[in-house]
Scaffold this motif. Structure first.
Motif, PDB file in Angstrom:
ATOM      1  N   MET A  57       0.819  -1.215   0.000  1.00  0.00           N
ATOM      2  CA  MET A  57       0.000   0.000   0.000  1.00  0.00           C
ATOM      3  C   MET A  57       0.852   1.264   0.000  1.00  0.00           C
ATOM      4  SD  MET A  57      -1.505  -0.664   3.801  1.00  0.00           S
ATOM      5  CE  MET A  57      -2.205   0.874   4.357  1.00  0.00           C
ATOM      6  N   LYS A  58       2.155   1.102   0.193  1.00  0.00           N
ATOM      7  CA  LYS A  58       3.047   2.276   0.172  1.00  0.00           C
ATOM      8  C   LYS A  58       3.536   2.557  -1.257  1.00  0.00           C
ATOM      9  CE  LYS A  58       3.599   3.033   4.762  1.00  0.00           C
ATOM     10  NZ  LYS A  58       2.422   2.379   5.329  1.00  0.00           N
ATOM     11  N   ASP A  59       3.412   1.555  -2.145  1.00  0.00           N
ATOM     12  CA  ASP A  59       3.901   1.728  -3.518  1.00  0.00           C
ATOM     13  C   ASP A  59       2.945   2.586  -4.331  1.00  0.00           C
ATOM     14  OD1 ASP A  59       6.241   0.132  -3.304  1.00  0.00           O
ATOM     15  OD2 ASP A  59       4.991  -1.671  -3.390  1.00  0.00           O
ATOM     16  N   ARG A  60       3.523   3.603  -4.995  1.00  0.00           N
ATOM     17  CA  ARG A  60       2.662   4.492  -5.788  1.00  0.00           C
ATOM     18  C   ARG A  60       3.338   4.828  -7.106  1.00  0.00           C
ATOM     19  NH1 ARG A  60       1.839   5.913  -0.579  1.00  0.00           N
ATOM     20  NH2 ARG A  60      -0.320   6.243   0.117  1.00  0.00           N
ATOM     21  N   GLN A  61       3.721   3.799  -7.847  1.00  0.00           N
ATOM     22  CA  GLN A  61       4.419   4.055  -9.106  1.00  0.00           C
ATOM     23  C   GLN A  61       3.405   4.111 -10.247  1.00  0.00           C
ATOM     24  OE1 GLN A  61       7.682   1.337  -9.872  1.00  0.00           O
ATOM     25  NE2 GLN A  61       7.729   1.941 -12.025  1.00  0.00           N
ATOM     26  N   PRO A  62       3.343   5.244 -10.958  1.00  0.00           N
ATOM     27  CA  PRO A  62       2.371   5.347 -12.060  1.00  0.00           C
ATOM     28  C   PRO A  62       2.573   4.204 -13.050  1.00  0.00           C
ATOM     29  CG  PRO A  62       3.374   7.478 -11.613  1.00  0.00           C
ATOM     30  CD  PRO A  62       4.121   6.482 -10.782  1.00  0.00           C
ATOM     31  N   GLY A  63       1.472   3.666 -13.541  1.00  0.00           N
ATOM     32  CA  GLY A  63       1.571   2.587 -14.524  1.00  0.00           C
ATOM     33  C   GLY A  63       1.716   1.213 -13.897  1.00  0.00           C
ATOM     34  N   VAL A  64       2.266   1.163 -12.679  1.00  0.00           N
ATOM     35  CA  VAL A  64       2.460  -0.131 -12.017  1.00  0.00           C
ATOM     36  C   VAL A  64       1.413  -0.337 -10.928  1.00  0.00           C
ATOM     37  CG1 VAL A  64       4.091  -1.598 -10.737  1.00  0.00           C
ATOM     38  CG2 VAL A  64       4.943   0.022 -12.457  1.00  0.00           C
ATOM     39  N   ASP A  65       1.151   0.729 -10.159  1.00  0.00           N
ATOM     40  CA  ASP A  65       0.259   0.596  -8.998  1.00  0.00           C
ATOM     41  C   ASP A  65      -1.105   1.245  -9.211  1.00  0.00           C
ATOM     42  OD1 ASP A  65       2.131  -0.772  -7.168  1.00  0.00           O
ATOM     43  OD2 ASP A  65       3.306   1.057  -7.418  1.00  0.00           O
ATOM     44  N   ASP A  66      -1.452   1.510 -10.482  1.00  0.00           N
ATOM     45  CA  ASP A  66      -2.719   2.194 -10.750  1.00  0.00           C
ATOM     46  C   ASP A  66      -3.927   1.315 -10.440  1.00  0.00           C
ATOM     47  OD1 ASP A  66      -0.779   3.761 -11.739  1.00  0.00           O
ATOM     48  OD2 ASP A  66      -1.606   4.021 -13.738  1.00  0.00           O
ATOM     49  N   ASP A  67      -3.797   0.012 -10.662  1.00  0.00           N
ATOM     50  CA  ASP A  67      -4.927  -0.885 -10.434  1.00  0.00           C
ATOM     51  C   ASP A  67      -4.868  -1.488  -9.049  1.00  0.00           C
ATOM     52  OD1 ASP A  67      -6.007  -0.473 -12.925  1.00  0.00           O
ATOM     53  OD2 ASP A  67      -4.755  -2.013 -13.853  1.00  0.00           O
ATOM     54  N   GLN A  68      -6.024  -2.032  -8.619  1.00  0.00           N
ATOM     55  CA  GLN A  68      -6.017  -2.705  -7.327  1.00  0.00           C
ATOM     56  C   GLN A  68      -7.044  -3.830  -7.361  1.00  0.00           C
ATOM     57  OE1 GLN A  68      -6.482   1.001  -7.323  1.00  0.00           O
ATOM     58  NE2 GLN A  68      -8.475   0.427  -8.101  1.00  0.00           N
ATOM     59  N   TYR A  69      -6.824  -4.828  -6.515  1.00  0.00           N
ATOM     60  CA  TYR A  69      -7.759  -5.958  -6.473  1.00  0.00           C
ATOM     61  C   TYR A  69      -8.889  -5.679  -5.493  1.00  0.00           C
ATOM     62  CZ  TYR A  69      -3.752  -8.418  -8.525  1.00  0.00           C
ATOM     63  OH  TYR A  69      -2.719  -8.797  -9.328  1.00  0.00           O
ATOM     64  N   HIS A  70      -9.985  -6.419  -5.651  1.00  0.00           N
ATOM     65  CA  HIS A  70     -11.093  -6.313  -4.690  1.00  0.00           C
ATOM     66  C   HIS A  70     -11.063  -7.518  -3.741  1.00  0.00           C
ATOM     67  CE1 HIS A  70     -13.717  -3.761  -7.668  1.00  0.00           C
ATOM     68  NE2 HIS A  70     -12.512  -3.262  -7.475  1.00  0.00           N
ATOM     69  N   LEU A  71     -11.533  -7.281  -2.518  1.00  0.00           N
ATOM     70  CA  LEU A  71     -11.648  -8.363  -1.539  1.00  0.00           C
ATOM     71  C   LEU A  71     -12.793  -8.007  -0.593  1.00  0.00           C
ATOM     72  CD1 LEU A  71     -10.222 -10.973  -0.330  1.00  0.00           C
ATOM     73  CD2 LEU A  71      -9.009  -9.407   1.192  1.00  0.00           C
ATOM     74  N   VAL A  72     -13.721  -8.954  -0.387  1.00  0.00           N
ATOM     75  CA  VAL A  72     -14.862  -8.673   0.491  1.00  0.00           C
ATOM     76  C   VAL A  72     -14.534  -9.115   1.916  1.00  0.00           C
ATOM     77  CG1 VAL A  72     -17.283  -9.231   0.994  1.00  0.00           C
ATOM     78  CG2 VAL A  72     -16.555  -8.864  -1.376  1.00  0.00           C
ATOM     79  N   LEU A  73     -14.675  -8.185   2.864  1.00  0.00           N
ATOM     80  CA  LEU A  73     -14.431  -8.507   4.274  1.00  0.00           C
ATOM     81  C   LEU A  73     -15.727  -8.315   5.053  1.00  0.00           C
ATOM     82  CD1 LEU A  73     -11.050  -6.581   4.834  1.00  0.00           C
ATOM     83  CD2 LEU A  73     -11.365  -8.960   4.131  1.00  0.00           C
ATOM     84  N   LEU A  74     -16.076  -9.302   5.880  1.00  0.00           N
ATOM     85  CA  LEU A  74     -17.284  -9.209   6.709  1.00  0.00           C
ATOM     86  C   LEU A  74     -16.889  -9.351   8.173  1.00  0.00           C
ATOM     87  CD1 LEU A  74     -19.485 -11.710   4.629  1.00  0.00           C
ATOM     88  CD2 LEU A  74     -19.488  -9.217   4.432  1.00  0.00           C
ATOM     89  N   ALA A  75     -17.445  -8.504   9.025  1.00  0.00           N
ATOM     90  CA  ALA A  75     -17.113  -8.569  10.450  1.00  0.00           C
ATOM     91  C   ALA A  75     -17.946  -9.676  11.106  1.00  0.00           C
ATOM     92  CB  ALA A  75     -17.384  -7.231  11.113  1.00  0.00           C
ATOM     93  N   GLU A  76     -17.253 -10.628  11.724  1.00  0.00           N
ATOM     94  CA  GLU A  76     -17.960 -11.736  12.364  1.00  0.00           C
ATOM     95  C   GLU A  76     -18.439 -11.344  13.762  1.00  0.00           C
ATOM     96  OE1 GLU A  76     -17.310 -16.500  13.213  1.00  0.00           O
ATOM     97  OE2 GLU A  76     -15.574 -15.313  12.624  1.00  0.00           O
ATOM     98  N   ASN A  77     -17.648 -10.506  14.441  1.00  0.00           N
ATOM     99  CA  ASN A  77     -17.982 -10.097  15.812  1.00  0.00           C
ATOM    100  C   ASN A  77     -17.448  -8.685  16.022  1.00  0.00           C
ATOM    101  OD1 ASN A  77     -15.188 -10.433  15.944  1.00  0.00           O
ATOM    102  ND2 ASN A  77     -15.391 -12.516  16.724  1.00  0.00           N
ATOM    103  N   ASN A  78     -17.552  -8.187  17.253  1.00  0.00           N
ATOM    104  CA  ASN A  78     -17.142  -6.800  17.487  1.00  0.00           C
ATOM    105  C   ASN A  78     -15.650  -6.571  17.302  1.00  0.00           C
ATOM    106  OD1 ASN A  78     -19.880  -6.525  18.152  1.00  0.00           O
ATOM    107  ND2 ASN A  78     -19.398  -4.761  19.403  1.00  0.00           N
ATOM    108  N   GLU A  79     -14.867  -7.605  17.596  1.00  0.00           N
ATOM    109  CA  GLU A  79     -13.427  -7.448  17.354  1.00  0.00           C
ATOM    110  C   GLU A  79     -13.177  -7.306  15.847  1.00  0.00           C
ATOM    111  OE1 GLU A  79      -9.093  -9.494  18.242  1.00  0.00           O
ATOM    112  OE2 GLU A  79     -10.898 -10.614  18.769  1.00  0.00           O
ATOM    113  N   GLY A  80     -13.912  -8.082  15.070  1.00  0.00           N
ATOM    114  CA  GLY A  80     -13.800  -7.987  13.612  1.00  0.00           C
ATOM    115  C   GLY A  80     -14.227  -6.621  13.108  1.00  0.00           C
TER     116      GLY A  80
END
Length: 560
Positions: free
Chosen positions: A75-98
């Protein structure tokens, strides 16, 4: 117990991308016979509190989640052309700690990982994975992307890494079918992957709108977001009109060859049990000199101020002060008054102009004795109960005006005193009002500017007017709506998006101060070089028991 639960859904807080209004969503979920539903907006948690309260009031279980963006490298990499895209990931909280971990991840996406989008990476996912269930997401997920490049081994490696991060029982492989060729192409690989890694399959529909007939509305929203018109050939467009809230029956039919993927949605829904707390106050504690309690110190300051404010102290005055102090102590607000007294004191010492007080706070003798306000409430017979009513437990609200140019110095002082992680500004959403919605939609439909302008101007200029009430008030507009197909289309889509949040910005005055790091209670948001602000609005913060103050910058004070 339901037969199916939607675990992948974008409300209108996926700004200009999701078109599910939360109240309408609740009604539709019930109509379709489901008893739980998830919110997974893109990279943000703006709508969580509204979603939670609305679903609960309809007897639906709210599942709190987020479809986060994962950086291709770190997440620290910000090189144009290399880091322009990103993947998706679904996160669901199971409990309050989550839920707490989800807030931290989403906040870090903004404060540390922002590049086009708020991004996280494998390292922080590992750090805050406890209490979270992860799903591999849509075609933009890391695993589907590897499979689309015919790289099965890579996909398998990623699945195993996610199992390692979240725990074997907390990572699911998501399968979707919106009639898209790419989805059909990889579905067998996803099933094979599930068999080989033991990661269970879960069927989702990437819901962006509620009814199938809402597809054109969603399409118009995307055009508003990307600045294109519907006619544009090369623009972002959803490949089908299947991105709606499907019924359990439709989902079962789609995935009848793999029924466990439907059953797993209910198993996940049963596991997710986040409880938001609307009963606890999280007031920061004000450090008092040694030998004092907060109540005692407040009382001493008030009596000192009383002697300076009044030459003759009558029994009535003392009685009023005692009554106010008793109420404040009983409601646990001594710390609150000391905090306000302290930063106003700082401003006065540094010759920063402070207003005389406004609103209900002017009715408080305590505020007058502490020099928070400069209006004698007894002389003008102002009521304390308007400001703080022991019968109604709501946060007291003191709005303070400062010299416009030096307001930031006061905020900096508060940040310095309570800690950078405990003070934040507050988000506010610009929404699509009636005229604006007509203009936005008209532009997207490619209608001539003059025509759209004429229609927009037929909406009366009163505060909070809606297109619906404009049609009732203006017979000419109503006639055009009835007789002209193009005008009906324009206004129907405009009514569908009217009131949607259009963009997030920082509230002009609101500042929140918390006794522990704010991210323990609220996700954070940061745009460019601006200050950090919360992702929940003013009202949500108050409901969650956080202290908000209004630091208003007044140009008139600057002039004075």
């Amino acid at each position: 117990m339901g037969k199916f639960a939607h675990l992948h859904l974008h409300t209108n807080y996926s700004l200009l991308d999701g078109a599910c209004r939360i109240d309408e969503l609740a009604k539709r979920v019930l109509d379709l016979g489901m008893d739980s539903v998830a919110i997974t907006d893109h990279g943000v948690m703006y709508g969580v509190v509204e979603f939670y309260k609305t679903m609960q009031s309809h007897g639906i279980k709210p599942i709190i989640g987020c479809e986060v963006y994962v950086a291709t490298r770190t997440m620290k990499d910000r090189q144009p052309g290399v880091d322009d895209d990103q993947y998706h990931l679904v996160l669901l909280a199971e409990n309050n700690e989550g839920y707490k971990n989800l807030m931290k991840l989403v906040s870090l996406g903004f404060t540390e990982g922002f590049y086009y989008k708020p991004r996280v990476d494998m390292k922080v996912l590992r750090q805050y994975s406890e209490g979270i269930i992860a799903l591999s997401a849509c075609l933009a997920g890391q695993i589907p992307q590897a499979l689309l490049k015919d790289n099965y081994e890579e996909a398998k490696k990623i699945a195993i890494e996610y199992q390692d991060i979240f725990g074997v029982e907390n990572f699911f492989i998501e399968i979707q079918d919106h009639g898209i060729l790419d989805q059909k192409r990889i579905i067998n690989d996803l099933i094979k992957l599930s068999e080989e890694t033991g990661a269970p399959l879960v069927a989702t529909n990437d819901t962006h709108y509620i009814q199938k007939t809402d597809a054109p509305v969603h399409d118009a929203l995307l055009c508003i977001q990307t600045g294109k018109t519907v006619e544009d050939e090369n623009r972002m467009k959803f490949p089908s009109d299947e991105f709606y809230l499907k019924s359990p029956e439709e989902m079962m039919e789609l995935f009848k060859y793999i029924p466990e993927s439907i059953e797993n949605t209910v198993k996940i829904a049963d596991r997710c049990n986040v409880k938001l707390d609307f009963d606890t106050l999280h007031l920061p504690s004000f450090d008092v000199p040694e030998g004092y309690t907060q109540d005692g110190y407040l009382e001493e300051l008030c009596y000192k101020g009383l002697k300076r404010r009044y030459t003759e102290i009558t029994p009535e005055i003392t009685e009023r002060l005692e009554f106010e102090l008793t109420t404040i102590k009983r409601m646990g607000y001594s710390s609150y008054f000391l905090i306000v007294w302290d930063f106003i004191n700082f401003a006065r010492k540094n010759e920063i102009m402070v207003g005389p007080g406004r609103g209900s706070a002017a009715g408080s003798l305590v505020a007058y004795c502490l020099y928070i306000t400069n209006i004698d409430p007894l002389k003008y017979h102002l009521l304390f109960e308007r400001f703080l009513n022991p019968e109604r437990v709501t946060m007291p609200d003191i709005d303070i005006d400062f010299c416009y140019e030096r307001r930031q110095e006061v905020i900096d002082y508060v940040v310095e005193k309570y800690g950078e992680d405990r003070v934040a500004q507050i988000v506010t959403f610009g929404t699509m009002a009636a005229r604006g919605a007509i203009r936005d939609v008209g532009r997207v439909l490619g209608y001539p500017y003059g025509e759209v302008d004429t229609i927009a101007k037929m909406v009366p200029t009163e505060l909070g007017i809606t297109i619906k009430s404009a049609l009732m008030q203006n017979p000419e507009l109503a006639q055009m709506y009835r007789e002209k197909e193009r005008i009906k289309k324009l206004l129907d889509i405009a009514m569908a998006v009217e009131g949607f949040p259009r963009h997030a910005s920082t509230h002009a005055a609101g500042v929140v101060i918390s006794k522990d790091p704010i991210v323990e209670h609220v996700p954070l948001h940061k745009m460019g070089d601006s200050n950090v602000s919360t992702q929940y609005t003013m009202t949500c913060l108050e409901e969650l028991g956080l202290l908000k103050m209004d630091f208003l910058g007044l140009r008139t004070l600057t002039v004075l």
